[in-house]
Design an enzyme around this catalytic site. Sequence first.
Site, mmCIF file in Angstrom:
data_model
loop_
_atom_site.group_PDB
_atom_site.id
_atom_site.type_symbol
_atom_site.label_atom_id
_atom_site.label_comp_id
_atom_site.label_asym_id
_atom_site.label_seq_id
_atom_site.Cartn_x
_atom_site.Cartn_y
_atom_site.Cartn_z
ATOM 1 N N LYS A 13 41.609 -26.733 -17.812
ATOM 2 C CA LYS A 13 40.499 -27.514 -18.358
ATOM 3 C C LYS A 13 39.202 -26.685 -18.366
ATOM 4 O O LYS A 13 38.492 -26.661 -19.356
ATOM 5 C CB LYS A 13 40.257 -28.792 -17.539
ATOM 6 C CG LYS A 13 41.449 -29.730 -17.477
ATOM 7 C CD LYS A 13 41.095 -31.033 -16.790
ATOM 8 C CE LYS A 13 40.736 -30.896 -15.329
ATOM 9 N NZ LYS A 13 41.858 -30.492 -14.440
ATOM 10 N N ARG A 88 38.282 -39.270 -13.069
ATOM 11 C CA ARG A 88 39.532 -39.053 -12.340
ATOM 12 C C ARG A 88 40.122 -40.361 -11.831
ATOM 13 O O ARG A 88 41.168 -40.349 -11.182
ATOM 14 C CB ARG A 88 39.270 -38.124 -11.150
ATOM 15 C CG ARG A 88 39.441 -36.636 -11.494
ATOM 16 C CD ARG A 88 39.042 -35.852 -10.257
ATOM 17 N NE ARG A 88 39.753 -34.626 -10.074
ATOM 18 C CZ ARG A 88 39.256 -33.426 -10.356
ATOM 19 N NH1 ARG A 88 38.076 -33.298 -10.907
ATOM 20 N NH2 ARG A 88 39.958 -32.330 -10.092
ATOM 21 N N ARG A 128 44.940 -17.937 -8.630
ATOM 22 C CA ARG A 128 43.652 -18.054 -9.328
ATOM 23 C C ARG A 128 42.531 -17.506 -8.434
ATOM 24 O O ARG A 128 42.497 -17.768 -7.241
ATOM 25 C CB ARG A 128 43.379 -19.528 -9.646
ATOM 26 C CG ARG A 128 42.001 -19.746 -10.261
ATOM 27 C CD ARG A 128 41.887 -21.113 -10.843
ATOM 28 N NE ARG A 128 41.662 -22.157 -9.851
ATOM 29 C CZ ARG A 128 41.400 -23.427 -10.171
ATOM 30 N NH1 ARG A 128 41.348 -23.794 -11.430
ATOM 31 N NH2 ARG A 128 41.212 -24.328 -9.227
ATOM 32 N N ARG A 161 39.408 -20.062 -4.039
ATOM 33 C CA ARG A 161 38.888 -21.359 -3.626
ATOM 34 C C ARG A 161 39.707 -21.878 -2.453
ATOM 35 O O ARG A 161 40.917 -21.731 -2.431
ATOM 36 C CB ARG A 161 39.001 -22.355 -4.795
ATOM 37 C CG ARG A 161 37.819 -22.310 -5.718
ATOM 38 C CD ARG A 161 38.056 -23.082 -6.994
ATOM 39 N NE ARG A 161 38.521 -24.455 -6.812
ATOM 40 C CZ ARG A 161 38.613 -25.333 -7.813
ATOM 41 N NH1 ARG A 161 38.266 -24.984 -9.032
ATOM 42 N NH2 ARG A 161 39.058 -26.548 -7.588
ATOM 43 N N ARG A 172 46.442 -32.114 -4.118
ATOM 44 C CA ARG A 172 45.671 -32.404 -5.342
ATOM 45 C C ARG A 172 46.599 -32.911 -6.444
ATOM 46 O O ARG A 172 46.235 -33.798 -7.211
ATOM 47 C CB ARG A 172 44.925 -31.146 -5.795
ATOM 48 C CG ARG A 172 43.767 -30.802 -4.854
ATOM 49 C CD ARG A 172 43.307 -29.386 -5.008
ATOM 50 N NE ARG A 172 42.706 -29.135 -6.299
ATOM 51 C CZ ARG A 172 42.601 -27.917 -6.850
ATOM 52 N NH1 ARG A 172 43.067 -26.863 -6.215
ATOM 53 N NH2 ARG A 172 42.020 -27.773 -8.008
HETATM 54 P P1 AMP Z 1 37.942 -29.452 -9.852
HETATM 55 O O1 AMP Z 1 37.140 -28.194 -9.831
HETATM 56 O O2 AMP Z 1 37.681 -30.296 -11.055
HETATM 57 O O3 AMP Z 1 39.416 -29.202 -9.615
HETATM 58 O O4 AMP Z 1 37.423 -30.329 -8.603
HETATM 59 C C1 AMP Z 1 37.523 -29.845 -7.275
HETATM 60 C C2 AMP Z 1 37.437 -30.998 -6.308
HETATM 61 O O5 AMP Z 1 36.170 -31.678 -6.452
HETATM 62 C C3 AMP Z 1 38.477 -32.090 -6.491
HETATM 63 O O6 AMP Z 1 39.729 -31.766 -5.872
HETATM 64 C C4 AMP Z 1 37.777 -33.274 -5.812
HETATM 65 O O7 AMP Z 1 37.804 -33.147 -4.406
HETATM 66 C C5 AMP Z 1 36.319 -33.080 -6.255
HETATM 67 N N1 AMP Z 1 36.039 -33.747 -7.545
HETATM 68 C C6 AMP Z 1 35.706 -33.160 -8.726
HETATM 69 N N2 AMP Z 1 35.531 -34.067 -9.687
HETATM 70 C C7 AMP Z 1 35.758 -35.277 -9.112
HETATM 71 C C8 AMP Z 1 35.764 -36.604 -9.592
HETATM 72 N N3 AMP Z 1 35.505 -36.887 -10.882
HETATM 73 N N4 AMP Z 1 36.063 -37.597 -8.722
HETATM 74 C C9 AMP Z 1 36.317 -37.343 -7.426
HETATM 75 N N5 AMP Z 1 36.353 -36.109 -6.900
HETATM 76 C C10 AMP Z 1 36.081 -35.075 -7.738
#
Ligand code: AMP
Length: 214
Positions: A13, A88, A128, A161, A172
Amino acid sequence: MQIILFGAPGVGKGTQAKILSSKFHIPHISTGDILRTAISKQTPLGKEVKEIVDRGDLVPDEMMGKLLEEALHDEKTKHGFILDGFPRTIQQAEILDKVLEHLSFPAKPTVIYLTSDDEVIVKRLSKRRTCSACGNIVNLNYLDDPTTCPYCGSKNTFVKRKDDEEDVIRNRLKVYHNTTAPVIGYYKDHAKVIEINGILPVEDVTEEILKKLS
Ligand code: AMP
């Protein structure tokens, strides 16, 4: 143009959002990036969410709703935006509808749904890395020289990360299947959904997106 990039963690994404953002000159809003910046700056929000993000769980909807509203209030989003990582949950999708209505955005967003396979995701995410010098994301599996950033040429600047460790990746994915995946059903009733195989090479995914968007 309002685009939501939807799909499992690691499906690409962020990569596609960056490409589309520079092509269409509209901002890329990544809620994960906003949270990671808050964590690294140790802001009150960052301190509150750090453990949740490190575990791979979801930050509560109410906090995410406020964060999203702030991000969309920005002048730069006037002509559109690309949302990556939000919504989400179904509640977040409802919050987004309300915020868009409140800010008088004209059309409904288009959802680009990138489909994937869990085992491919686990393999991808564990390799990654982010270049700490230029911020670009790479996959060590595809680099000729895994010590040098292909974007800026910096050496030994890759960082992993915390939530890309295998046990956290699996959590996740579990959260994605249980809580996030059902959101696509909400959008199939409320918006235009474009479905694309996210496991294809990056350029092919972009080509498919552009074809289907036009
Ligand atoms: P991402 O970089 O989008 O994979 O997000 C990393 C982490 O941030 C996720 O595993 C969640 O812990 C938190 N996070 C990001 N976006 C959201 C969201 N819309 N709702 C809840 N937690 C989020």
